[in-house]
Design a protein around this motif. Structure first.
Motif, mmCIF file in Angstrom:
data_model
loop_
_atom_site.group_PDB
_atom_site.id
_atom_site.type_symbol
_atom_site.label_atom_id
_atom_site.label_comp_id
_atom_site.label_asym_id
_atom_site.label_seq_id
_atom_site.Cartn_x
_atom_site.Cartn_y
_atom_site.Cartn_z
ATOM 1 N N SER A 50 0.835 -1.201 0.000
ATOM 2 C CA SER A 50 0.000 0.000 0.000
ATOM 3 C C SER A 50 0.868 1.249 0.000
ATOM 4 O O SER A 50 1.893 1.303 0.684
ATOM 5 C CB SER A 50 -0.900 0.029 1.240
ATOM 6 N N THR A 51 0.455 2.257 -0.763
ATOM 7 C CA THR A 51 1.078 3.571 -0.674
ATOM 8 C C THR A 51 0.301 4.372 0.377
ATOM 9 O O THR A 51 -0.918 4.452 0.337
ATOM 10 C CB THR A 51 1.029 4.300 -2.015
ATOM 11 N N VAL A 52 1.028 4.933 1.339
ATOM 12 C CA VAL A 52 0.411 5.727 2.407
ATOM 13 C C VAL A 52 1.040 7.111 2.372
ATOM 14 O O VAL A 52 2.257 7.255 2.505
ATOM 15 C CB VAL A 52 0.634 5.070 3.787
ATOM 16 N N LEU A 53 0.207 8.137 2.158
ATOM 17 C CA LEU A 53 0.704 9.507 2.040
ATOM 18 C C LEU A 53 0.440 10.256 3.342
ATOM 19 O O LEU A 53 -0.714 10.457 3.732
ATOM 20 C CB LEU A 53 0.026 10.223 0.876
ATOM 21 N N PHE A 54 1.514 10.636 4.026
ATOM 22 C CA PHE A 54 1.410 11.446 5.238
ATOM 23 C C PHE A 54 1.515 12.918 4.834
ATOM 24 O O PHE A 54 2.483 13.309 4.175
ATOM 25 C CB PHE A 54 2.519 11.090 6.230
ATOM 26 N N ILE A 55 0.525 13.719 5.217
ATOM 27 C CA ILE A 55 0.487 15.130 4.822
ATOM 28 C C ILE A 55 0.522 16.010 6.060
ATOM 29 O O ILE A 55 -0.348 15.900 6.936
ATOM 30 C CB ILE A 55 -0.771 15.441 3.988
ATOM 31 N N GLY A 56 1.543 16.872 6.135
ATOM 32 C CA GLY A 56 1.619 17.873 7.192
ATOM 33 C C GLY A 56 1.107 19.203 6.677
ATOM 34 O O GLY A 56 0.457 19.280 5.624
ATOM 35 N N ASP A 57 1.416 20.269 7.400
ATOM 36 C CA ASP A 57 0.958 21.595 6.981
ATOM 37 C C ASP A 57 1.681 22.064 5.716
ATOM 38 O O ASP A 57 1.091 22.729 4.863
ATOM 39 C CB ASP A 57 1.188 22.604 8.109
ATOM 40 N N GLU A 58 2.957 21.707 5.608
ATOM 41 C CA GLU A 58 3.757 22.172 4.468
ATOM 42 C C GLU A 58 4.440 21.035 3.729
ATOM 43 O O GLU A 58 4.918 21.222 2.614
ATOM 44 C CB GLU A 58 4.834 23.159 4.955
ATOM 45 N N THR A 59 4.515 19.876 4.331
ATOM 46 C CA THR A 59 5.301 18.770 3.790
ATOM 47 C C THR A 59 4.426 17.533 3.614
ATOM 48 O O THR A 59 3.461 17.339 4.357
ATOM 49 C CB THR A 59 6.460 18.414 4.748
ATOM 50 N N ALA A 60 4.754 16.736 2.615
ATOM 51 C CA ALA A 60 4.092 15.444 2.428
ATOM 52 C C ALA A 60 5.164 14.378 2.244
ATOM 53 O O ALA A 60 6.183 14.620 1.592
ATOM 54 C CB ALA A 60 3.164 15.466 1.226
ATOM 55 N N VAL A 61 4.951 13.213 2.839
ATOM 56 C CA VAL A 61 5.889 12.104 2.706
ATOM 57 C C VAL A 61 5.112 10.869 2.252
ATOM 58 O O VAL A 61 4.100 10.505 2.859
ATOM 59 C CB VAL A 61 6.611 11.810 4.045
ATOM 60 N N LEU A 62 5.596 10.244 1.188
ATOM 61 C CA LEU A 62 4.976 9.015 0.696
ATOM 62 C C LEU A 62 5.694 7.823 1.325
ATOM 63 O O LEU A 62 6.922 7.711 1.218
ATOM 64 C CB LEU A 62 5.078 8.947 -0.825
ATOM 65 N N ALA A 63 4.941 6.973 1.996
ATOM 66 C CA ALA A 63 5.507 5.806 2.652
ATOM 67 C C ALA A 63 4.842 4.553 2.095
ATOM 68 O O ALA A 63 3.862 4.632 1.343
ATOM 69 C CB ALA A 63 5.305 5.911 4.172
ATOM 70 N N PHE A 64 5.370 3.397 2.486
ATOM 71 C CA PHE A 64 4.871 2.132 1.957
ATOM 72 C C PHE A 64 4.601 1.165 3.103
ATOM 73 O O PHE A 64 5.286 1.175 4.124
ATOM 74 C CB PHE A 64 5.879 1.538 0.965
ATOM 75 N N ALA A 65 3.574 0.347 2.938
ATOM 76 C CA ALA A 65 3.178 -0.606 3.976
ATOM 77 C C ALA A 65 2.715 -1.901 3.326
ATOM 78 O O ALA A 65 2.220 -1.898 2.196
ATOM 79 C CB ALA A 65 2.050 -0.028 4.839
ATOM 80 N N HIS A 66 2.885 -3.014 4.054
ATOM 81 C CA HIS A 66 2.259 -4.258 3.596
ATOM 82 C C HIS A 66 0.756 -4.018 3.456
ATOM 83 O O HIS A 66 0.137 -3.429 4.352
ATOM 84 C CB HIS A 66 2.468 -5.390 4.618
ATOM 85 N N ALA A 67 0.163 -4.489 2.365
ATOM 86 C CA ALA A 67 -1.282 -4.312 2.197
ATOM 87 C C ALA A 67 -2.061 -5.024 3.298
ATOM 88 O O ALA A 67 -3.185 -4.641 3.619
ATOM 89 C CB ALA A 67 -1.719 -4.834 0.824
ATOM 90 N N THR A 68 -1.454 -6.051 3.913
ATOM 91 C CA THR A 68 -2.115 -6.753 5.015
ATOM 92 C C THR A 68 -2.069 -5.944 6.308
ATOM 93 O O THR A 68 -2.800 -6.253 7.252
ATOM 94 C CB THR A 68 -1.464 -8.126 5.250
ATOM 95 N N CYS A 69 -1.195 -4.932 6.363
ATOM 96 C CA CYS A 69 -1.101 -4.088 7.564
ATOM 97 C C CYS A 69 -1.980 -2.850 7.452
ATOM 98 O O CYS A 69 -2.674 -2.488 8.401
ATOM 99 C CB CYS A 69 0.343 -3.649 7.798
ATOM 100 N N LEU A 70 -1.923 -2.193 6.314
ATOM 101 C CA LEU A 70 -2.666 -0.952 6.121
ATOM 102 C C LEU A 70 -3.183 -0.871 4.696
ATOM 103 O O LEU A 70 -2.491 -1.281 3.759
ATOM 104 C CB LEU A 70 -1.765 0.273 6.351
ATOM 105 N N PRO A 71 -4.383 -0.306 4.498
ATOM 106 C CA PRO A 71 -4.821 0.012 3.134
ATOM 107 C C PRO A 71 -4.133 1.284 2.652
ATOM 108 O O PRO A 71 -3.639 2.082 3.457
ATOM 109 C CB PRO A 71 -6.326 0.232 3.300
ATOM 110 N N SER A 72 -4.083 1.482 1.345
ATOM 111 C CA SER A 72 -3.560 2.722 0.799
ATOM 112 C C SER A 72 -4.467 3.865 1.239
ATOM 113 O O SER A 72 -5.683 3.793 1.115
ATOM 114 C CB SER A 72 -3.512 2.643 -0.730
ATOM 115 N N GLN A 73 -3.864 4.950 1.773
ATOM 116 C CA GLN A 73 -4.682 6.022 2.330
ATOM 117 C C GLN A 73 -3.858 7.284 2.491
ATOM 118 O O GLN A 73 -2.635 7.273 2.423
ATOM 119 C CB GLN A 73 -5.244 5.613 3.696
ATOM 120 N N VAL A 74 -4.571 8.395 2.726
ATOM 121 C CA VAL A 74 -3.955 9.671 3.069
ATOM 122 C C VAL A 74 -4.132 9.874 4.569
ATOM 123 O O VAL A 74 -5.218 9.696 5.104
ATOM 124 C CB VAL A 74 -4.607 10.836 2.296
ATOM 125 N N VAL A 75 -3.041 10.228 5.259
ATOM 126 C CA VAL A 75 -3.073 10.445 6.707
ATOM 127 C C VAL A 75 -2.639 11.881 6.994
ATOM 128 O O VAL A 75 -1.535 12.289 6.626
ATOM 129 C CB VAL A 75 -2.137 9.452 7.444
#
Length: 257
Positions: A50-75
């Motif tokens: 899964s691609t997991v996008l963490f979005i702050g006020d000014e910064t965004a970081v794209l992270a990766f997770a086992h699909a069995t751990c997390l669905p792809s989502q924006v956090v």
């Protein structure tokens, strides 16, 4: 080689179609990575990721997770949390501890030997600290909240925990679907934990669940158990968590087959 990546519509909307397509084509995606949820290695060429996008006020970081751990989502996270996480790790992902308000319950099934008999068990560990709703504390209230619900502290795995009435484990066609808790005001049960996709359980686990007609649920705070590949290692981790006062448990009736 094409990567086995999941890019949700929400993530695609944030990063754009061009970047999403590059990821799916394998141009920008890592082969190996550390899962942003369980922190163990993953490989996007060998397993669904899964691609997991963490979005702050000014910064965004794209992270990766086992699909069995997390669905792809924006956090959504605070900029301070995101910058602190980026400073503390390599660029491959953001540790779940950086986003405590977005913690997800991870669940593992296994057979646990108690008093000479194998019992079907589920082990629940969040991906980050769980705080009391409405609280601004940065501590972890996961175990106190569960104790208030009727879970019992466990100091050693020497006996089967008492049944927690009103809770149940939903199993259907050999797959784990949900852990149900009582609804508010005596209403219909609601899902305390629900599988993003139904989880297949081992035939031996299912047979033990049908024999006992109940499942033991153990819960521990983040970092106590980890992702254990074998049942003996899972048992060792449970024993250690219990000895450290970081384990609660309950027996729950089995719903389904």
């Amino acid at each position: 080689m094409p990567r086995m990546l999941d890019v949700s519509d929400d993530v695609r909307a944030e990063i754009g179609d061009e970047e999403a397509d590059r990821l799916l084509a394998g141009e920008n995606a890592p082969g190996s990575y550390d899962c942003t949820s369980c922190r163990t290695p993953g490989d996007s060429e060998q397993e669904r990721t899964s691609t997991v996008l963490f979005i702050g006020d000014e910064t965004a970081v794209l992270a990766f997770a086992h699909a069995t751990c997390l669905p792809s989502q924006v956090v959504q996270v605070t900029e301070e949390q995101l910058q602190g996480a980026v400073r503390s790790i390599n660029p491959d992902g953001v540790p779940a501890q950086a986003v405590p308000e977005q913690a997800v319950l991870g669940i593992t099934s296994g057979l646990i030997l108690i008093s000479g008999e194998l019992h079907p068990a589920l082990v629940v560990e969040p991906t980050g600290p769980i705080v009391r709703p409405g609280s601004t504390d940065i501590g972890d209230d996961f175990l106190p909240l569960l104790i208030e619900q009727g879970f019992m502290p466990v100091t050693e795995l020497s006996s089967v925990p008492p049944v927690l009435h009103g809770w149940s484990v939903l199993l259907a066609m050999g797959q784990l679907h949900a852990v149900l808790q009582p609804g508010t005001g005596g209403g219909s049960p609601v899902a305390w934990w629900q599988a993003h996709q139904a989880l297949q359980v081992a035939e031996s686990w299912r047979a033990a669940a049908n024999k006992h007609q109940q499942v033991l649920l153990f819960a521990a705070p983040v970092g106590s158990i980890g992702r254990q590949p074998r049942e003996d290692l899972l048992r060792d981790a449970l024993d250690k968590a219990a000895a450290n006062g970081k384990l609660v448990a309950a027996a729950m009736p089995l719903a389904g087959t």
